[in-house]
Design a protein around this motif. Structure first.
Motif, PDB file in Angstrom:
ATOM      1  N   LYS A 161       0.810  -1.228   0.000  1.00  0.00           N
ATOM      2  CA  LYS A 161       0.000   0.000   0.000  1.00  0.00           C
ATOM      3  C   LYS A 161       0.841   1.274   0.000  1.00  0.00           C
ATOM      4  O   LYS A 161       0.476   2.239  -0.649  1.00  0.00           O
ATOM      5  CB  LYS A 161      -1.016  -0.008   1.151  1.00  0.00           C
ATOM      6  CG  LYS A 161      -0.407  -0.061   2.518  1.00  0.00           C
ATOM      7  CD  LYS A 161      -1.489  -0.297   3.546  1.00  0.00           C
ATOM      8  CE  LYS A 161      -0.958  -0.519   4.929  1.00  0.00           C
ATOM      9  NZ  LYS A 161       0.452  -0.622   5.225  1.00  0.00           N
TER      10      LYS A 161
ATOM     11  N   SER B 278       0.413   7.205   7.187  1.00  0.00           N
ATOM     12  CA  SER B 278       0.007   7.281   8.600  1.00  0.00           C
ATOM     13  C   SER B 278       0.801   6.302   9.471  1.00  0.00           C
ATOM     14  O   SER B 278       1.052   6.556  10.642  1.00  0.00           O
ATOM     15  CB  SER B 278      -1.493   7.036   8.756  1.00  0.00           C
ATOM     16  OG  SER B 278      -1.830   5.740   8.327  1.00  0.00           O
ATOM     17  N   GLY B 279       1.238   5.184   8.874  1.00  0.00           N
ATOM     18  CA  GLY B 279       2.037   4.222   9.634  1.00  0.00           C
ATOM     19  C   GLY B 279       3.314   4.862  10.149  1.00  0.00           C
ATOM     20  O   GLY B 279       3.813   4.507  11.224  1.00  0.00           O
TER      21      GLY B 279
ATOM     22  N   TYR C 128       2.900   6.286  13.584  1.00  0.00           N
ATOM     23  CA  TYR C 128       2.960   5.272  14.641  1.00  0.00           C
ATOM     24  C   TYR C 128       4.401   4.780  14.825  1.00  0.00           C
ATOM     25  O   TYR C 128       4.851   4.511  15.944  1.00  0.00           O
ATOM     26  CB  TYR C 128       1.999   4.109  14.328  1.00  0.00           C
ATOM     27  CG  TYR C 128       0.561   4.540  14.461  1.00  0.00           C
ATOM     28  CD1 TYR C 128      -0.068   4.538  15.710  1.00  0.00           C
ATOM     29  CD2 TYR C 128      -0.155   5.012  13.370  1.00  0.00           C
ATOM     30  CE1 TYR C 128      -1.371   4.976  15.856  1.00  0.00           C
ATOM     31  CE2 TYR C 128      -1.462   5.457  13.500  1.00  0.00           C
ATOM     32  CZ  TYR C 128      -2.065   5.435  14.739  1.00  0.00           C
ATOM     33  OH  TYR C 128      -3.358   5.878  14.881  1.00  0.00           O
ATOM     34  N   ARG C 129       5.125   4.673  13.720  1.00  0.00           N
ATOM     35  CA  ARG C 129       6.520   4.236  13.801  1.00  0.00           C
ATOM     36  C   ARG C 129       7.385   5.290  14.501  1.00  0.00           C
ATOM     37  O   ARG C 129       8.277   4.964  15.287  1.00  0.00           O
ATOM     38  CB  ARG C 129       7.069   3.949  12.396  1.00  0.00           C
ATOM     39  CG  ARG C 129       6.543   2.658  11.810  1.00  0.00           C
ATOM     40  CD  ARG C 129       6.953   2.485  10.360  1.00  0.00           C
ATOM     41  NE  ARG C 129       6.442   1.253   9.804  1.00  0.00           N
ATOM     42  CZ  ARG C 129       7.099   0.081   9.814  1.00  0.00           C
ATOM     43  NH1 ARG C 129       8.314   0.023  10.305  1.00  0.00           N
ATOM     44  NH2 ARG C 129       6.552  -1.006   9.301  1.00  0.00           N
TER      45      ARG C 129
ATOM     46  N   SER D 293       2.872  -1.412  16.150  1.00  0.00           N
ATOM     47  CA  SER D 293       1.613  -2.156  16.158  1.00  0.00           C
ATOM     48  C   SER D 293       1.083  -2.317  17.588  1.00  0.00           C
ATOM     49  O   SER D 293      -0.131  -2.249  17.819  1.00  0.00           O
ATOM     50  CB  SER D 293       1.852  -3.515  15.479  1.00  0.00           C
ATOM     51  OG  SER D 293       0.844  -4.413  15.776  1.00  0.00           O
TER      52      SER D 293
ATOM     53  N   ALA E 127      -0.155   1.149  18.836  1.00  0.00           N
ATOM     54  CA  ALA E 127      -1.289   1.616  18.032  1.00  0.00           C
ATOM     55  C   ALA E 127      -2.617   1.059  18.544  1.00  0.00           C
ATOM     56  O   ALA E 127      -3.690   1.514  18.159  1.00  0.00           O
ATOM     57  CB  ALA E 127      -1.104   1.222  16.568  1.00  0.00           C
TER      58      ALA E 127
HETATM   59  O1   DC Z   1       1.895   0.589   7.753  1.00  0.00           O
HETATM   60  P1   DC Z   1       3.056   0.325   8.711  1.00  0.00           P
HETATM   61  O2   DC Z   1       3.612  -1.076   8.662  1.00  0.00           O
HETATM   62  O3   DC Z   1       4.126   1.345   8.573  1.00  0.00           O
HETATM   63  O4   DC Z   1       2.407   0.525  10.179  1.00  0.00           O
HETATM   64  C1   DC Z   1       3.091   0.161  11.359  1.00  0.00           C
HETATM   65  C2   DC Z   1       2.069  -0.132  12.437  1.00  0.00           C
HETATM   66  O5   DC Z   1       1.360   1.060  12.800  1.00  0.00           O
HETATM   67  C3   DC Z   1       0.978  -1.133  12.067  1.00  0.00           C
HETATM   68  O6   DC Z   1       1.350  -2.465  12.371  1.00  0.00           O
HETATM   69  C4   DC Z   1      -0.219  -0.697  12.856  1.00  0.00           C
HETATM   70  C5   DC Z   1      -0.001   0.771  13.062  1.00  0.00           C
HETATM   71  N1   DC Z   1      -0.873   1.603  12.212  1.00  0.00           N
HETATM   72  C6   DC Z   1      -2.163   1.800  12.653  1.00  0.00           C
HETATM   73  O7   DC Z   1      -2.566   1.237  13.669  1.00  0.00           O
HETATM   74  N2   DC Z   1      -2.990   2.639  11.964  1.00  0.00           N
HETATM   75  C7   DC Z   1      -2.574   3.238  10.850  1.00  0.00           C
HETATM   76  N3   DC Z   1      -3.397   4.062  10.194  1.00  0.00           N
HETATM   77  C8   DC Z   1      -1.263   3.010  10.358  1.00  0.00           C
HETATM   78  C9   DC Z   1      -0.435   2.161  11.064  1.00  0.00           C
END
Ligand code: DC
Length: 222
Positions: free
Chosen positions: A16, A34-35, A38-39, A95, A98
């Motif tokens: 994605k 958006s991830g 959180y990272r 994760s 989040a």
């Molecule tokens: O998309 P990513 O792998 O970079 O996201 C890392 C973690 O962040 C994912 O395992 C869950 C969290 N996340 C979330 O809860 N909501 C989002 N909109 C984006 C990521």
């Protein structure tokens, strides 16, 4: 404000992020990863040594992240952390944190602030369900666990990071479970999302499908 929105949600390593960035470039839209928020929160928590159960402190870190997105680079304060936030350890911690509703709430305004003309492509887990329910087009990207583990394995090897495909696969399954089963903003397709299984599609084909779905939606609405 006249800003179109495309949301692209889906599990880890579904492609994605790459698809969303290319679609944003082609349409000259803004892009929200958006991830990464959180990272960035996870990296700050890991470095600060605070207790990973201290939800108030973690939410405060999330709400006050000194981060900047500049072209394709991501900064935390003056430090370029583009690569540092991509490790599996940071992803797994992201994760975990989040799942805390307070942490999610602390990041809402920053995410909605990305909505600017002429438009936005936003990728994550809850873009179409919670953050941008008004989006013009909602995509849910999936791929089988084996395909996703293989993609992640190749990405890591290309970056010179040693990896073990079996443990990557187990991590993906665990992360999917955690992201999908949490109470707040779980990873689920929005009711009006279109699901694309990319197991046998490459990035170019996936981008083409998203652009053509968007063109179709836009022509219906104008
Ligand atoms: O998309 P990513 O792998 O970079 O996201 C890392 C973690 O962040 C994912 O395992 C869950 C969290 N996340 C979330 O809860 N909501 C989002 N909109 C984006 C990521």
């Amino acid at each position: 404000m006249n800003a179109s929105i495309i949301t692209i949600d889906g599990p880890t390593a579904s492609g994605k992020g790459t698809v969303a960035q290319i679609v944003a470039e082609k349409l000259h839209f803004h892009y929200l990863d958006s991830g990464a928020l959180y990272r960035l929160t996870a990296l700050s928590v890991m470095r600060s040594g605070i207790n990973p159960d201290d939800i108030d402190q973690i939410a405060s870190i999330a709400g006050n992240l000194p981060c900047r997105f500049e072209k394709k680079r991501i900064f935390l304060g003056s430090e370029d952390v583009t690569e540092a936030i991509r490790t599996e350890e940071v992803g797994n911690t992201a994760s975990v944190i989040a799942a805390f509703p307070k942490v999610r709430r602390a990041l809402i305004d920053r995410q909605t602030g990305f909505k600017k003309a002429p438009g936005l492509v936003a990728d994550g887990r809850d873009m179409g369900t919670i953050i941008f329910p008004e989006a013009d087009l909602k995509i849910f990207l999936t791929a089988s666990v084996d395909v996703r583990a293989e993609r992640r394995y190749k990405q890591l090897l290309e970056k010179g990071i040693p990896a073990n495909i079996d443990s990557l696969r187990n991590d993906l399954i665990e992360r999917d479970r955690r992201d999908s089963c949490r109470k707040e903003a779980p990873l689920v397709p929005a009711e009006d999302a279109i699901t694309l299984d990319t197991s046998s599609l490459d990035i170019d084909e996936t981008v083409k499908r998203v652009l053509s779905l968007f063109a179709r939606k836009s022509s219906k609405c104008s």
